[in-house]
Design a protein around this motif. Structure first.
Motif, mmCIF file in Angstrom:
data_model
loop_
_atom_site.group_PDB
_atom_site.id
_atom_site.type_symbol
_atom_site.label_atom_id
_atom_site.label_comp_id
_atom_site.label_asym_id
_atom_site.label_seq_id
_atom_site.Cartn_x
_atom_site.Cartn_y
_atom_site.Cartn_z
ATOM 1 N N PHE A 169 0.614 -1.274 -0.018
ATOM 2 C CA PHE A 169 -0.014 0.083 0.136
ATOM 3 C C PHE A 169 0.807 1.273 0.132
ATOM 4 O O PHE A 169 0.306 2.165 -0.412
ATOM 5 N N VAL A 196 6.862 -10.065 8.728
ATOM 6 C CA VAL A 196 5.711 -10.941 8.249
ATOM 7 C C VAL A 196 4.735 -10.297 7.474
ATOM 8 O O VAL A 196 4.182 -9.131 8.037
ATOM 9 N N GLY A 221 0.989 -9.773 5.759
ATOM 10 C CA GLY A 221 -0.244 -10.135 5.584
ATOM 11 C C GLY A 221 -0.702 -9.543 4.107
ATOM 12 O O GLY A 221 -0.274 -9.780 3.006
ATOM 13 N N GLY A 222 -1.704 -8.755 4.302
ATOM 14 C CA GLY A 222 -2.179 -8.022 2.889
ATOM 15 C C GLY A 222 -1.307 -6.602 2.677
ATOM 16 O O GLY A 222 -1.701 -5.876 1.773
ATOM 17 N N GLY A 223 -0.184 -6.351 3.480
ATOM 18 C CA GLY A 223 0.758 -5.341 3.039
ATOM 19 C C GLY A 223 0.220 -3.912 3.240
ATOM 20 O O GLY A 223 0.537 -2.936 2.591
ATOM 21 N N HIS A 224 -0.889 -3.800 4.099
ATOM 22 C CA HIS A 224 -1.593 -2.436 4.002
ATOM 23 C C HIS A 224 -1.093 -1.579 5.083
ATOM 24 O O HIS A 224 -1.593 -0.505 5.359
ATOM 25 N N THR A 225 -0.428 -2.110 6.088
ATOM 26 C CA THR A 225 0.369 -0.989 6.884
ATOM 27 C C THR A 225 1.303 0.161 6.009
ATOM 28 O O THR A 225 2.202 -0.581 5.597
ATOM 29 N N PHE A 276 7.402 -2.371 8.848
ATOM 30 C CA PHE A 276 6.269 -3.259 9.634
ATOM 31 C C PHE A 276 6.102 -4.423 9.248
ATOM 32 O O PHE A 276 6.044 -5.417 10.056
ATOM 33 N N ARG A 304 -13.153 -2.837 6.015
ATOM 34 C CA ARG A 304 -14.075 -2.506 4.989
ATOM 35 C C ARG A 304 -13.431 -2.169 3.595
ATOM 36 O O ARG A 304 -14.390 -2.104 2.674
ATOM 37 N N GLY A 318 -5.429 -6.648 4.436
ATOM 38 C CA GLY A 318 -5.199 -8.181 4.958
ATOM 39 C C GLY A 318 -5.865 -8.510 6.226
ATOM 40 O O GLY A 318 -6.194 -7.749 7.116
ATOM 41 N N GLY A 355 -3.020 -8.785 9.456
ATOM 42 C CA GLY A 355 -2.797 -7.434 10.186
ATOM 43 C C GLY A 355 -3.778 -6.852 10.867
ATOM 44 O O GLY A 355 -3.861 -6.419 12.199
ATOM 45 N N ILE A 376 -11.855 -2.421 13.011
ATOM 46 C CA ILE A 376 -13.343 -1.644 13.060
ATOM 47 C C ILE A 376 -13.813 -2.144 11.601
ATOM 48 O O ILE A 376 -13.228 -2.046 10.660
ATOM 49 N N ASN A 401 1.832 -8.084 16.243
ATOM 50 C CA ASN A 401 2.403 -9.472 15.810
ATOM 51 C C ASN A 401 3.635 -9.888 16.677
ATOM 52 O O ASN A 401 4.684 -10.282 16.380
ATOM 53 N N VAL A 418 0.672 -16.035 12.664
ATOM 54 C CA VAL A 418 -0.708 -16.870 12.576
ATOM 55 C C VAL A 418 -0.704 -17.345 11.217
ATOM 56 O O VAL A 418 -0.247 -16.771 10.187
ATOM 57 N N TYR A 437 -5.513 3.803 18.610
ATOM 58 C CA TYR A 437 -5.921 2.424 17.870
ATOM 59 C C TYR A 437 -4.553 1.982 17.142
ATOM 60 O O TYR A 437 -4.206 2.582 15.894
ATOM 61 N N ASN A 464 -3.688 -0.240 14.461
ATOM 62 C CA ASN A 464 -4.025 -0.438 13.138
ATOM 63 C C ASN A 464 -3.974 0.909 12.409
ATOM 64 O O ASN A 464 -3.683 1.268 11.285
#
Ligand SMILES: Cc1cc2nc3c(=O)[nH]c(=O)nc-3n(C[C@H](O)[C@H](O)[C@H](O)COP(=O)(O)OP(=O)(O)OC[C@H]3O[C@@H](n4cnc5c(N)ncnc54)[C@H](O)[C@@H]3O)c2cc1C
Length: 486
Positions: free
Chosen positions: A49, A89, A91-95, A100, A152, A157, A160, A167, A213, A218, A440, A442
């Motif tokens: 991202f 690691v 996941g969806g690579g969105h952080t 990270f 949403r 991912g 993450g 939310i 993480n 996971v 939060y 995330n």
């Protein structure tokens, strides 16, 4: 912003300190045990991202096809014969924060092949590979008229989002997305593959619900499902002169002690430095198929630039295609419900950002989201999470503060402007008596301290669980990316 938990910056420095030669050895060891799932074929830009993540180049990438592959790889990287092998690691690579989920010169696990979905026999839960994205989950569950609480946007991912809280459109009905996890399959620091549930390892089960993480890789989640048909999508855009009235309409919904659990709402402010223009919007979804739901009558009543209402499936609403990464900055704070404070924040943002136009431009994006007490009350019923939130605090608001820009040469000045502006709005909220301690995870920036923001009891609990399951600190030191515990 407070400087506390060790995060991205240390991750990058630590990775750079390890010599290329030792990474050849790490990757060689992995390749000789795992074969061609260990590769130097690079990521494509669209795998990430943010530019901050996509420009990091690992020495090799592990693309596991099974939980056993993950277990073997962690065992090798944790071995005393591989002391310098750091890993990340993805996941969806969105952080957005660099380091990270990727690592310069280290080993990155790309979990993307572990994306299978399977409904349980009774249909009350769904097993989801930890490398899935939410498109995979909603696309699969829609056919059964079911849903699970998750992100949403469809390309975010599962991995993450669920480790940081989550939310969801459905959160006022079912709590944080992590509250809906009934089981985890996790590779622990010593390479053991463990099934974690409320009854098998209750401490780790709770720690994974918001602890990030820090406890393992996971490989699979078991998510609670619930009946769900189509939902209602209402979008409003307004001229900036309406900003105060939009905040009032938002607050009427967000502060309501009888918060409507079908509400999924964001009020958005967007500022383009190049156009020197603000836009104001509301994404006012409703998780029942009702056109123009009554609860949003305050938004309907305002003079708008556009106002649409439609009915769609959860999967269609989430669906999106990958786009090339941009530079991103995220930060967050939590407020009590007060439209007056929101307006003061807007005035402060405008004062700070109006004349700032770095080379290539920057778009600032501020999303206010309700954090209703009815949502927080759900977690206790599911075994609890570690977020340290109490429904007794009453309804609140989470603010996602973000910036996106194409030109990396402007990054330093944008980070500086972002930090100054964020500090200024934090002060506004504090002065108004509306600043809450929760950050939060995330949405947090690398210089924030979300784990500490959960409170001393949660933080101590997380540290104890980490020491119990990972006594040598593999997920503290060998996995340097993300928010760390010790
Ligand atoms: C466009 C966009 C929309 C978003 N929408 C929402 C939303 O609706 N609700 C919400 O709550 N948040 C939302 N977020 C924030 C989102 O929850 C976080 O960015 C989250 O970390 C993304 O997860 P990921 O797997 O895509 O990220 P990654 O960058 O791949 O991973 C994030 C962190 O989780 C760790 N991780 C990932 N998978 C695993 C695993 N299997 N085992 C161990 N660690 C793992 C990584 O190491 C990393 O530290 C959104 C973000 C973006 C950019």
């Amino acid at each position: 912003m407070r400087l506390a938990e060790r995060s991205t910056t240390t991750a990058l420095v630590a990775a750079a300190a390890v010599s290329a030669a030792s990474y050849d050895t790490c990757c060689d060891r992995l390749a000789s045990a795992l074969g061609d799932i260990v590769t130097t074929t690079p990521f494509t830009a669209n795998d990430w991202f943010s530019i901050q993540e996509s420009t990091l180049v690992p020495a090799c990438i592990v693309r596991p096809r099974s939980a056993q592959d993950v277990s073997k790889a962690v065992t090798i990287l944790n071995s005393s014969r591989a002391p310098g092998c750091q890993f990340a690691v993805k996941g969806g690579g969105h952080t957005p924060a660099g380091g990270f989920a990727n690592i310069q010169g280290g080993v990155t696990f790309d979990m993307g092949h572990l994306n299978a979905t399977a409904l349980s026999e009774k249909g009350t839960s769904v097993a989801v590979g930890a490398g899935a994205v939410w498109n995979d989950v909603y696309g699969y569950l829609d056919d059964f008229n079911l849903a699970a609480a998750g992100g949403r946007n469809g390309l975010v991912g599962v991995g993450g989002l669920l480790l940081g809280g989550g939310i969801s459109h459905f959160s006022p009905r079912v709590g944080w997305a992590c509250d809906g996890v009934v089981g985890y399959e996790v590779v622990l620091a010593n390479g053991t593959l463990a099934n974690i549930s409320a009854t098998s390892h209750p401490d780790l089960y709770r720690a994974l619900k918001g602890g990030g993480n820090n406890f393992g890789v996971v490989t699979r989640y078991e998510l609670k499902t619930f009946p769900q048909g189509n939902m209602s999508v209402n979008t409003f855009s307004y001229g900036v002169s309406q900003v105060g009235a939009v905040f009032d309409a938002f607050n009427d919904v967000a502060a309501d002690p009888n918060f409507d659990p079908y509400v999924s709402l964001q009020a958005g402010l967007l500022y383009s430095s190049a156009a020197k223009a603000w836009s104001v919007s509301a994404s006012a979804y409703y998780t029942k198929p009702v056109l123009h739901p009554e609860v949003y009558s305050g938004f309907e009543a305002l003079p708008s630039i556009s106002n649409t209402s439609s009915i769609t499936s959860v999967a269609s609403l989430a669906a999106e295609n990958p786009t090339p990464p941009l530079n991103w900055l995220f930060a967050t704070l939590t407020l009590g419900t007060s439209s007056e404070t929101m307006l003061d924040i807007f005035k402060t943002l405008n004062g700070s950002l109006y004349d700032f136009n770095p080379a290539g431009g920057v778009t600032w994006n501020f999303a206010f989201e309700p954090l209703p007490s009815v949502m927080l009350s759900k977690s206790a019923a599911t075994g609890g999470n570690v977020l340290g939130l109490d429904p007794e605090d009453g309804n609140g608001i989470v603010l996602l503060f973000s910036a996106l820009w194409p030109n990396s040469s402007s990054s330093d000045s944008i980070y500086q402007k972002g930090r100054d502006t964020f500090t200024a709005i934090e002060k506004v909220a504090e002065r108004k008596g509306e600043l809450r301690k929760f950050e939060y995870l995330n949405y947090a920036g690398p210089h924030q301290s979300p784990l500490a923001s959960y409170g001393a009891e949660s933080l101590n609990f997380l540290r104890q669980v980490s020491k119990k399951y990972d006594p040598t600190g593999v997920f503290q030191h060998k996995v340097p990316g993300g928010f760390k515990l010790w």
